[in-house]
Design a protein around this motif. Structure first.
Motif, mmCIF file in Angstrom:
data_model
loop_
_atom_site.group_PDB
_atom_site.id
_atom_site.type_symbol
_atom_site.label_atom_id
_atom_site.label_comp_id
_atom_site.label_asym_id
_atom_site.label_seq_id
_atom_site.Cartn_x
_atom_site.Cartn_y
_atom_site.Cartn_z
ATOM 1 N N UNK A 27 18.472 -2.322 -33.639
ATOM 2 C CA UNK A 27 17.848 -2.299 -34.867
ATOM 3 C C UNK A 27 16.196 -2.470 -34.743
ATOM 4 N N UNK A 28 15.336 -1.550 -35.078
ATOM 5 C CA UNK A 28 14.039 -1.696 -34.658
ATOM 6 C C UNK A 28 13.570 -2.975 -36.001
ATOM 7 N N UNK A 29 12.902 -3.845 -35.486
ATOM 8 C CA UNK A 29 12.685 -4.882 -36.183
ATOM 9 C C UNK A 29 11.254 -4.593 -36.992
ATOM 10 N N UNK A 30 11.177 -3.643 -37.862
ATOM 11 C CA UNK A 30 10.106 -3.390 -38.438
ATOM 12 C C UNK A 30 10.484 -3.138 -39.994
ATOM 13 N N UNK A 31 10.139 -4.144 -41.082
ATOM 14 C CA UNK A 31 10.856 -4.104 -42.119
ATOM 15 C C UNK A 31 10.275 -2.686 -43.138
ATOM 16 N N UNK A 32 9.094 -1.981 -42.520
ATOM 17 C CA UNK A 32 8.487 -1.011 -43.168
ATOM 18 C C UNK A 32 9.502 0.342 -43.254
ATOM 19 N N UNK A 33 10.514 0.351 -42.186
ATOM 20 C CA UNK A 33 11.273 1.569 -42.032
ATOM 21 C C UNK A 33 12.527 1.035 -41.535
ATOM 22 N N UNK A 34 13.783 1.801 -42.078
ATOM 23 C CA UNK A 34 15.166 1.445 -41.414
ATOM 24 C C UNK A 34 15.025 2.348 -40.093
ATOM 25 N N UNK A 35 15.246 1.640 -39.022
ATOM 26 C CA UNK A 35 15.001 2.373 -37.777
ATOM 27 C C UNK A 35 15.958 1.828 -36.711
ATOM 28 N N UNK A 133 24.155 -5.357 -41.357
ATOM 29 C CA UNK A 133 25.650 -5.276 -41.768
ATOM 30 C C UNK A 133 25.870 -3.714 -42.296
ATOM 31 N N UNK A 134 24.911 -3.238 -42.787
ATOM 32 C CA UNK A 134 25.073 -1.809 -43.239
ATOM 33 C C UNK A 134 25.208 -0.789 -42.206
ATOM 34 N N UNK A 135 24.405 -1.012 -41.074
ATOM 35 C CA UNK A 135 24.377 -0.380 -40.011
ATOM 36 C C UNK A 135 25.480 -0.488 -38.950
#
Lengths: 148, 148
Positions: A27-35, A133-135
């Motif tokens: 999971x890319x840890x940048x809250x600007x985008x789900x990544x 959790x969603x991912x």
């Protein structure tokens, strides 16, 4: 044979999610985008052409699954994804990896690309837990389907 | 069934190259980078998940072929490609299309991405002809191999 290791620059900007058939998903840890970042477990691979054709097809399928997971993350965060962006660049980190990013017309870079933008924003712990959790839910059900 | 048409915004920034099995391949008319755009002939497709799995695998194979053609273009222009960038974004033009771009550490955007950068530079006619010939040579030999 060289052992599989993930470049420390990928590790430091992401969180572990799941081990798919070909790739580690993070999971890319940048809250600007789900990544989600997919890293094929193939030591030395830098370009998609370095994968065998069957692994290339598998990478494509894992990118589609990651797209569903990115949509699930966006929904869980109250920011439904409007468009997926998929890219394999590797200009900064040469180890082969693919990005699957959820975009919205009101996001911080729209309509431009997200890569190499300054201003990465860490998730709030509760939001990170929700997104993860969603991912995971999506990735695990895809892995179960593939195994059945 | 809807007819296949390429979005006019893709047409206006590119030149026709070849008809591959799944995609129309076009040369991105920006002399800053050897660039091929692949447009699957699937009316209405906007995301990779809208393609059937076999078409997704075919798109991946055509992206690999386009990567070889982009390398051939770079070599023909005296600027050998050091890294491929592959992306499917669609933030501006929603019709499904994939970009295959040849990058160098001395190019105008390195190490950032090339998409949505201002300053597109038309090819000189002689350079365009050289780039086109090099790309076509590669794409046609790949098409012949696929057909044999």
């Amino acid at each position: 044979m060289a052992e599989f290791e993930i470049d420390p620059r990928i590790l430091s900007g992401s969180e572990p999610l799941a081990r798919l058939k070909l790739c580690d998903a993070r999971l890319g840890n940048d809250a600007r985008w789900p990544w989600i970042i997919l890293i094929p477990r193939k030591p030395g691979a830098r370009e998609i052409e370095h994968l065998a054709p069957k692994d290339r097809a598998q990478l494509m399928e894992e990118a589609v699954i990651a797209g569903h997971a990115v949509r699930a993350m966006g929904a869980a965060l109250g920011r439904p994804v409007e468009k997926l962006n998929i890219g394999a660049l590797g200009n900064v980190v040469p180890q082969l990896h693919a990005h699957v990013v959820g975009r919205r017309a009101d996001d911080a870079a729209w309509p431009g690309p997200v890569w190499n933008l300054p201003g990465a924003t860490a998730y709030e712990p509760a939001a990170l837990a929700r997104a993860k959790a969603a991912a995971l839910d999506l990735l695990q059900s895809a892995a179960l389907k593939a195994a059945s």
